[in-house]
Design a protein around this motif. Structure first.
Motif, PDB file in Angstrom:
ATOM      1  N   ARG A   1     -79.369  16.277  11.243  1.00 49.68           N
ATOM      2  CA  ARG A   1     -79.809  17.653  11.483  1.00 49.68           C
ATOM      3  C   ARG A   1     -80.711  18.076  10.331  1.00 49.68           C
ATOM      4  O   ARG A   1     -80.922  17.300   9.390  1.00 49.68           O
ATOM      5  CB  ARG A   1     -78.625  18.602  11.663  1.00 49.68           C
ATOM      6  CG  ARG A   1     -77.598  18.638  10.554  1.00 49.68           C
ATOM      7  CD  ARG A   1     -76.435  19.544  10.962  1.00 49.68           C
ATOM      8  NE  ARG A   1     -75.534  19.868   9.867  1.00 49.68           N
ATOM      9  CZ  ARG A   1     -74.456  19.185   9.556  1.00 49.68           C
ATOM     10  NH1 ARG A   1     -74.151  18.106  10.267  1.00 49.68           N
ATOM     11  NH2 ARG A   1     -73.680  19.561   8.560  1.00 49.68           N
ATOM     12  N   ALA A   2     -81.249  19.283  10.383  1.00 49.68           N
ATOM     13  CA  ALA A   2     -82.195  19.738   9.365  1.00 49.68           C
ATOM     14  C   ALA A   2     -81.550  19.715   7.986  1.00 49.68           C
ATOM     15  O   ALA A   2     -80.328  19.883   7.845  1.00 49.68           O
ATOM     16  CB  ALA A   2     -82.676  21.142   9.697  1.00 49.68           C
TER      17      ALA A   2
ATOM     18  N   PRO B   1     -86.438  27.339   7.535  1.00 45.99           N
ATOM     19  CA  PRO B   1     -87.614  28.138   7.878  1.00 45.99           C
ATOM     20  C   PRO B   1     -87.876  29.295   6.913  1.00 45.99           C
ATOM     21  O   PRO B   1     -89.032  29.617   6.638  1.00 45.99           O
ATOM     22  CB  PRO B   1     -87.275  28.659   9.282  1.00 45.99           C
ATOM     23  CG  PRO B   1     -86.355  27.627   9.850  1.00 45.99           C
ATOM     24  CD  PRO B   1     -85.530  27.174   8.680  1.00 45.99           C
TER      25      PRO B   1
ATOM     26  N   LYS C   1     -78.619  27.497   9.239  1.00 41.66           N
ATOM     27  CA  LYS C   1     -79.750  26.641   9.619  1.00 41.66           C
ATOM     28  C   LYS C   1     -81.089  27.345   9.455  1.00 41.66           C
ATOM     29  O   LYS C   1     -82.141  26.696   9.444  1.00 41.66           O
ATOM     30  CB  LYS C   1     -79.574  26.159  11.067  1.00 41.66           C
ATOM     31  CG  LYS C   1     -79.551  27.268  12.107  1.00 41.66           C
ATOM     32  CD  LYS C   1     -79.318  26.684  13.498  1.00 41.66           C
ATOM     33  CE  LYS C   1     -79.276  27.772  14.565  1.00 41.66           C
ATOM     34  NZ  LYS C   1     -79.038  27.197  15.923  1.00 41.66           N
ATOM     35  N   GLY C   2     -81.058  28.671   9.268  1.00 43.54           N
ATOM     36  CA  GLY C   2     -82.309  29.397   9.091  1.00 43.54           C
ATOM     37  C   GLY C   2     -82.886  29.326   7.703  1.00 43.54           C
ATOM     38  O   GLY C   2     -84.024  29.752   7.482  1.00 43.54           O
TER      39      GLY C   2
ATOM     40  N   MET D   1     -87.316  22.264   9.061  1.00 44.83           N
ATOM     41  CA  MET D   1     -87.544  23.355   9.992  1.00 44.83           C
ATOM     42  C   MET D   1     -86.567  23.394  11.168  1.00 44.83           C
ATOM     43  O   MET D   1     -86.222  24.464  11.661  1.00 44.83           O
ATOM     44  CB  MET D   1     -88.983  23.285  10.540  1.00 44.83           C
ATOM     45  CG  MET D   1     -90.060  23.476   9.472  1.00 44.83           C
ATOM     46  SD  MET D   1     -90.067  25.143   8.748  1.00 44.83           S
ATOM     47  CE  MET D   1     -89.212  24.816   7.203  1.00 44.83           C
ATOM     48  N   SER D   2     -86.145  22.233  11.642  1.00 46.52           N
ATOM     49  CA  SER D   2     -85.269  22.206  12.818  1.00 46.52           C
ATOM     50  C   SER D   2     -84.550  20.870  12.897  1.00 46.52           C
ATOM     51  O   SER D   2     -84.979  19.874  12.292  1.00 46.52           O
ATOM     52  CB  SER D   2     -86.087  22.411  14.101  1.00 46.52           C
ATOM     53  OG  SER D   2     -86.934  21.293  14.340  1.00 46.52           O
ATOM     54  N   ALA D   3     -83.461  20.849  13.667  1.00 48.20           N
ATOM     55  CA  ALA D   3     -82.728  19.600  13.883  1.00 48.20           C
ATOM     56  C   ALA D   3     -83.606  18.583  14.598  1.00 48.20           C
ATOM     57  O   ALA D   3     -83.560  17.387  14.300  1.00 48.20           O
ATOM     58  CB  ALA D   3     -81.463  19.868  14.679  1.00 48.20           C
TER      59      ALA D   3
END
Length: 335
Positions: free
Chosen positions: A251-252, A225, A221-222, A239-241
């Motif tokens: 989700r992202a 970003p 998930k990173g 950037m985020s969920a």
């Protein structure tokens, strides 16, 4: 894609001292999108933006970080992916103009096509041009091309065409821009019926079967970003969920240009050469975290899947591991 440099002669050229910041442009675009509701009759502003000399000497650290994120080998040469990153804010500045008829929020990136005609290196002072053209009908709305060019010493080195879809709009009469240019008369894939941001395969196409994979990406998930930091593209859906859910995603999702740039890196500088054409067509978004299988093969061996692609070079496809959910397809062709 043509190799000529410069916006159409009828366009007014506005000069900037430097490339604008994406953060401020996104804020302006978000605010301006509210007033740009779907309607008939899309007329593009006949204006091009220009930065006469971009100092790349201070971009070495950023380039190194970008290369690490997308998997490019360390080099002082700017890949087509990084040249897109360099020019993207100027193209975005065109899209957030008050007289640009389509709202920035909800624009779907359908396709990316780029041509590198000569290497651009750290230390060069390239000129960057950007404009919008070729608004045309799509069954879900209006497609438009955002064109970015990079010139070194007055010679065209890079030309990128980003094709976007604005759902709900329609063209009538004069669509603005220049008809008959790259992509004219071609209908892009249907967008996903879910949230905007990526597109889905055309429902009329034959069922797609994945080829044998040559690589597997395990994306945490990173990665949103991380790519956002090196590209400047900090759209909340990446950037985020929490940010993604605000736009209807579970989700992202990964940046489409991250996946395209990573596939370009997998082909590699040695195989693509100093001059090459690079195309990507986007389908379903990559949810994060997730796993993507990639297949790179010679275009001559790729079969009917790339019947419309260029002869020679390489073809790549990316899909969800263990599924037939196709995320993207593209080509890399040495020139």
């Amino acid at each position: 894609m043509t190799a000529r440099a410069g916006a159409p002669s009828s366009f007014t050229v506005t000069e900037f001292a430097e490339v604008p910041s994406l953060g401020g442009l996104y804020a302006k675009g978000a605010a301006g999108s509210v007033a740009k509701r779907p309607r008939a009759g899309v007329l593009l502003p006949q204006v091009a933006y220009r930065v006469p000399g971009v100092d790349t000497s201070g971009s070495a650290a950023r380039l190194a970080e970008y290369q690490e994120v997308v998997g490019e080998p360390a080099s002082g040469v700017l890949s087509a992916g990084f040249l897109h990153v360099l020019a993207f804010p100027l193209a975005t500045a065109v899209m957030v103009r008050q007289d640009f008829p389509l709202g920035l929020l909800g624009m779907v990136h359908l396709r990316q096509a780029a041509r590198v005609l000569r290497p651009v290196r750290i230390g060069d002072r390239p000129e960057i041009l950007a404009w919008a053209e070729n608004a045309r009908a799509h069954r879900r709305g209006v497609q438009v091309d955002l064109v970015a060019e990079v010139l070194v010493d007055g010679v065209l080195a890079y030309r990128g065409v980003s094709t976007y879809l604005a759902k709900g709009f329609s063209v009538s009469g004069d669509a603005g821009g220049v008809p008959g240019r790259e992509g004219a008369g071609q209908e892009a894939p249907d967008p996903d019926t879910g949230a905007a941001g990526q597109s889905a395969p055309d429902a009329g196409r034959a069922p797609w079967s994945p080829p044998l994979p040559t690589a597997r990406w395990r994306l945490g998930k990173g990665i949103g970003p991380e790519y956002g930091a090196v590209s400047g593209d900090r759209n909340p859906i990446h950037m985020s969920a929490l940010g993604a859910k605000a736009f209807g995603f579970p989700r992202a999702i990964a940046h489409g240009m991250y996946t395209a740039a990573r596939a370009l890196a997998e082909v590699g500088p040695a195989r693509r050469g100093d001059a090459y054409e690079w195309t990507t067509e986007f389908f379903k978004p990559v949810l994060l975290p997730g796993s993507v299988d990639l297949a790179i093969r010679y275009a001559a061996d790729s079969g009917a899947d790339v019947a419309a692609g260029p002869a020679g070079g390489f073809v790549y496809d990316g899909w969800r591991t263990g599924r037939t959910t196709r995320h993207f397809t593209g080509t890399v062709t040495p020139l």
